[in-house]
Design a protein around this motif. Structure first.
Motif, short mmCIF file in Angstrom:
data_model
loop_
_atom_site.label_atom_id
_atom_site.label_comp_id
_atom_site.label_asym_id
_atom_site.label_seq_id
_atom_site.Cartn_x
_atom_site.Cartn_y
_atom_site.Cartn_z
N ASP A 65 1.05 -1.33 -0.06
CA ASP A 65 0.43 0.19 -0.17
C ASP A 65 0.81 1.49 0.25
O ASP A 65 0.28 2.64 -0.04
N LYS A 84 -4.95 3.30 -5.52
CA LYS A 84 -5.85 1.45 -6.15
C LYS A 84 -5.95 0.79 -7.40
O LYS A 84 -5.67 0.36 -7.60
N ASN A 85 -5.53 1.93 -7.86
CA ASN A 85 -5.92 1.62 -9.46
C ASN A 85 -4.37 1.03 -10.49
O ASN A 85 -4.24 0.93 -11.29
N LEU A 87 -2.60 -1.22 -8.72
CA LEU A 87 -2.39 -1.96 -8.13
C LEU A 87 -2.70 -3.14 -8.63
O LEU A 87 -1.55 -4.30 -8.92
#
Length: 113
Positions: A65, A84-85, A87
């Motif tokens: 993260d 998040k986009n 990952l």
């Protein structure tokens, strides 16, 4: 006396243009596919520059993260939460394990075929 300030020409892509790049169908694992992944990674990570992407090591990704690395130009520690986009992109390269680097820029893998 310093140089007079000049406005620089805007070179940023529009959001719609970036979405077209993200949605572009490219053959999986071809050079264009890797290039698109690196571009999107840079874009989503607020413009992290190419040299930092090239030298980004797997060990600099903390618990999937955060990314923590030392900036080459200044020697200062830089860290940010992974959007998040990005990952899916990182998960792919994490599984490939072609070198200590995340992206296949500094490895023979990228230069094959």
């Amino acid at each position: 006396m310093g140089k007079p300030k000049q406005e620089t020409r805007k070179r940023a892509l529009k959001k719609e243009e970036v979405l077209k790049i993200a949605e572009l169908e490219v053959k999986h694992e071809c050079k264009a596919w890797h290039m698109r992944n690196m571009f999107l990674f840079s874009y989503y990570c607020k413009g992290i520059n190419f040299s930092h992407i090239a030298f980004l090591k797997r060990k600099e990704i903390i618990v999937e993260d955060k990314i923590v690395y030392t900036r080459k130009q200044t020697g200062t520690l830089f860290h940010f939460r992974i959007p998040k986009n990005t990952l899916d992109i990182l998960h792919y390269y994490k599984e490939v394990k072609i070198s200590p680097y995340v992206f296949p820029i500094l490895s023979d893998y990228f230069h094959q075929g």
